[in-house]
Motif scaffolding. Structure first.
Motif, PDB file in Angstrom:
ATOM      1  N   TYR A   2      27.285  39.501  46.460  1.00  0.00           N
ATOM      2  CA  TYR A   2      27.503  39.800  45.061  1.00  0.00           C
ATOM      3  C   TYR A   2      27.566  39.167  43.964  1.00  0.00           C
ATOM      4  CZ  TYR A   2      31.070  43.321  46.811  1.00  0.00           C
ATOM      5  OH  TYR A   2      31.426  44.011  48.020  1.00  0.00           O
ATOM      6  N   HIS A  32      32.653  50.632  25.576  1.00  0.00           N
ATOM      7  CA  HIS A  32      32.290  50.221  27.321  1.00  0.00           C
ATOM      8  C   HIS A  32      33.270  49.002  28.097  1.00  0.00           C
ATOM      9  CE1 HIS A  32      29.813  53.910  26.737  1.00  0.00           C
ATOM     10  NE2 HIS A  32      30.770  54.281  28.043  1.00  0.00           N
ATOM     11  N   PHE A  34      35.636  46.409  29.071  1.00  0.00           N
ATOM     12  CA  PHE A  34      36.667  45.740  30.658  1.00  0.00           C
ATOM     13  C   PHE A  34      37.185  44.345  30.183  1.00  0.00           C
ATOM     14  CE2 PHE A  34      37.032  45.508  35.270  1.00  0.00           C
ATOM     15  CZ  PHE A  34      37.794  46.523  34.892  1.00  0.00           C
ATOM     16  N   ASP A  74      42.932  44.150  48.388  1.00  0.00           N
ATOM     17  CA  ASP A  74      42.866  44.003  46.862  1.00  0.00           C
ATOM     18  C   ASP A  74      41.023  43.992  46.474  1.00  0.00           C
ATOM     19  OD1 ASP A  74      45.586  44.922  46.877  1.00  0.00           O
ATOM     20  OD2 ASP A  74      46.666  43.259  46.360  1.00  0.00           O
ATOM     21  N   HIS A  76      38.536  42.968  47.743  1.00  0.00           N
ATOM     22  CA  HIS A  76      37.364  44.277  48.168  1.00  0.00           C
ATOM     23  C   HIS A  76      37.483  45.369  46.908  1.00  0.00           C
ATOM     24  CE1 HIS A  76      34.661  46.283  50.644  1.00  0.00           C
ATOM     25  NE2 HIS A  76      34.882  47.462  51.108  1.00  0.00           N
ATOM     26  N   GLY A  77      38.918  46.010  46.944  1.00  0.00           N
ATOM     27  CA  GLY A  77      39.002  46.905  46.025  1.00  0.00           C
ATOM     28  C   GLY A  77      38.353  46.917  44.883  1.00  0.00           C
ATOM     29  N   PHE A  78      38.362  45.907  44.169  1.00  0.00           N
ATOM     30  CA  PHE A  78      38.423  45.162  42.796  1.00  0.00           C
ATOM     31  C   PHE A  78      37.527  44.964  42.824  1.00  0.00           C
ATOM     32  CE2 PHE A  78      37.515  41.894  39.707  1.00  0.00           C
ATOM     33  CZ  PHE A  78      38.403  42.347  38.698  1.00  0.00           C
ATOM     34  N   ARG A  80      34.424  46.731  44.301  1.00  0.00           N
ATOM     35  CA  ARG A  80      33.953  48.044  44.493  1.00  0.00           C
ATOM     36  C   ARG A  80      34.149  48.166  43.181  1.00  0.00           C
ATOM     37  NH1 ARG A  80      30.822  47.518  47.152  1.00  0.00           N
ATOM     38  NH2 ARG A  80      30.117  49.671  46.460  1.00  0.00           N
ATOM     39  N   GLU A  81      35.370  48.109  42.422  1.00  0.00           N
ATOM     40  CA  GLU A  81      35.433  48.665  40.951  1.00  0.00           C
ATOM     41  C   GLU A  81      34.399  47.983  40.057  1.00  0.00           C
ATOM     42  OE1 GLU A  81      39.147  49.059  37.374  1.00  0.00           O
ATOM     43  OE2 GLU A  81      39.505  48.480  39.734  1.00  0.00           O
ATOM     44  N   LEU A  82      33.798  46.832  39.986  1.00  0.00           N
ATOM     45  CA  LEU A  82      32.869  46.266  39.657  1.00  0.00           C
ATOM     46  C   LEU A  82      31.773  46.578  39.780  1.00  0.00           C
ATOM     47  CD1 LEU A  82      33.885  42.472  39.522  1.00  0.00           C
ATOM     48  CD2 LEU A  82      34.786  44.108  37.793  1.00  0.00           C
ATOM     49  N   GLU A  84      30.903  49.871  40.403  1.00  0.00           N
ATOM     50  CA  GLU A  84      31.293  51.550  39.799  1.00  0.00           C
ATOM     51  C   GLU A  84      31.293  50.689  38.491  1.00  0.00           C
ATOM     52  OE1 GLU A  84      34.240  52.924  41.581  1.00  0.00           O
ATOM     53  OE2 GLU A  84      33.847  53.293  43.147  1.00  0.00           O
ATOM     54  N   LYS A  85      31.134  49.766  37.713  1.00  0.00           N
ATOM     55  CA  LYS A  85      31.665  49.609  36.253  1.00  0.00           C
ATOM     56  C   LYS A  85      30.002  49.404  36.177  1.00  0.00           C
ATOM     57  CE  LYS A  85      35.961  49.815  35.266  1.00  0.00           C
ATOM     58  NZ  LYS A  85      35.725  51.870  34.875  1.00  0.00           N
TER      59      LYS A  85
END
Length: 92
Positions: A2, A32, A34, A74, A76-78, A80-82, A84-85
């Protein structure tokens, strides 16, 4: 792997890191924005240093009292959220 979006503005405000994408004029789009706090700031700095997801997990599991499987999930989910944003890009 990433990598952070190169058109982001970032500003530390106390222990919080505020990330804002650029608008159409190249200015920070505060609508927008974050905010990152705690471990999320550590993850962000490791991403900026070019660390992979696995390297981030390995470094943070040594620093925090947390199980590796939980941390891996956690993180990995974070990440993925970054993605998506559009704060980071998945270059894998």
């Amino acid at each position: 792997m990433y990598s952070p979006n190169s058109s982001l503005y970032e500003k530390a405000v106390g222990d919080t890191l505020v990330l804002a994408p650029a608008d159409e004029h190249g200015l920070p789009d505060i609508d927008h924005a974050f905010c990152l706090e705690g471990v999320a700031v550590d993850v962000w700095h490791l991403l900026q240093a070019g660390e992979s997801e696995n390297e981030i997990v390995c470094k943070l599991v040594e620093e925090y009292d947390v199980g590796e499987a939980d941390l891996r999930r956690d993180i990995h989910g974070f990440l993925r959220e970054l993605v998506e944003k559009e704060l980071i890009r998945d270059e894998s």
